[in-house]
Design a protein around this motif. Sequence first.
Motif, PDB file in Angstrom:
ATOM      1  N   ASP A   1      -9.815  52.479  -8.637  1.00 21.94           N
ATOM      2  CA  ASP A   1     -10.823  52.163  -9.709  1.00 21.94           C
ATOM      3  C   ASP A   1     -12.329  52.180  -9.177  1.00 21.94           C
ATOM      4  O   ASP A   1     -13.106  52.736  -9.627  1.00 21.94           O
ATOM      5  N   VAL A   2     -12.381  51.308  -8.104  1.00 22.09           N
ATOM      6  CA  VAL A   2     -13.665  51.146  -7.573  1.00 22.09           C
ATOM      7  C   VAL A   2     -14.167  52.670  -6.976  1.00 22.09           C
ATOM      8  O   VAL A   2     -15.545  52.673  -7.359  1.00 22.09           O
ATOM      9  N   LEU A   3     -13.299  53.260  -6.275  1.00 21.86           N
ATOM     10  CA  LEU A   3     -13.870  54.670  -5.866  1.00 21.86           C
ATOM     11  C   LEU A   3     -14.036  55.556  -7.141  1.00 21.86           C
ATOM     12  O   LEU A   3     -15.038  56.207  -6.743  1.00 21.86           O
TER      13      LEU A   3
ATOM     14  N   ARG B   1     -24.420  55.235 -10.908  1.00 26.24           N
ATOM     15  CA  ARG B   1     -23.999  53.962 -10.190  1.00 26.24           C
ATOM     16  C   ARG B   1     -24.058  54.444  -8.499  1.00 26.24           C
ATOM     17  O   ARG B   1     -24.402  53.455  -7.738  1.00 26.24           O
ATOM     18  N   LEU B   2     -23.656  55.575  -8.034  1.00 23.27           N
ATOM     19  CA  LEU B   2     -23.658  56.149  -6.722  1.00 23.27           C
ATOM     20  C   LEU B   2     -25.461  56.130  -6.196  1.00 23.27           C
ATOM     21  O   LEU B   2     -25.358  55.605  -5.015  1.00 23.27           O
TER      22      LEU B   2
ATOM     23  N   GLU C   1     -29.304  53.351  -3.142  1.00 23.63           N
ATOM     24  CA  GLU C   1     -30.742  52.755  -3.183  1.00 23.63           C
ATOM     25  C   GLU C   1     -30.624  51.311  -2.612  1.00 23.63           C
ATOM     26  O   GLU C   1     -31.608  50.738  -1.734  1.00 23.63           O
ATOM     27  N   LEU C   2     -29.874  50.558  -3.237  1.00 26.16           N
ATOM     28  CA  LEU C   2     -29.487  49.229  -2.717  1.00 26.16           C
ATOM     29  C   LEU C   2     -29.055  49.223  -1.169  1.00 26.16           C
ATOM     30  O   LEU C   2     -29.749  48.182  -0.560  1.00 26.16           O
ATOM     31  N   VAL C   3     -28.358  49.886  -0.609  1.00 26.51           N
ATOM     32  CA  VAL C   3     -28.107  50.122   0.736  1.00 26.51           C
ATOM     33  C   VAL C   3     -29.401  50.414   1.519  1.00 26.51           C
ATOM     34  O   VAL C   3     -29.639  49.827   2.466  1.00 26.51           O
TER      35      VAL C   3
END
Length: 184
Positions: A10-12, A20-21, A26-28
């Motif tokens: 589900d996460v993947l 979301r990706l 961007e957060l990374v």
Amino acid sequence: MSLEAARAADVLTQLSGETRLLALAELVRCGGNGASLGELSYRLDLPLPKVGDACARLVALGVAVGSGNGFYRARLEGLREAAAAVERAQPIAALLGEYPQLRGNFSHGRLTSMPPTLSDRYELLGELLSRFLALDGLYDEDEINKRLAEVTDDVAAVRRMLVDTGWLERDRAGTTYGPGRSRL
């Protein structure tokens, strides 16, 4: 499929959503400081509500954390946990733990490379795969192929290796297989 593996899937799956990706990427990129919803909205050129929804979902998935005041940062441990769950769900994972020398030949429960024929690992691979097959009688080639296909793409080469190393015995016609030597 185990509950843990279903959660990882589900996460993947949820990360396949473009917004979301992009938000996670961007957060990374922002590192440990993270970014505010406003910054993410600007950097991604997306509406604030859409970015907010994406970040909320990332938090729910365990791959981001929010500070409660609109700041978010990536939590890559969530991805590592999902990948580890997928790995543990592979049919050969439990046996592979007993053969640490062979870990480099597998990726996510799949045989990706054969050890050199002169190495000790070649024999170990035969032993591991014969244990995985768990043959208790005679089987036709289709059944052997089906079982081996769970862990390798090159079924013919692996079947040949098992016969060559004596872990699998084949009749003269080459159509029926049974267990070879037993483990010491």
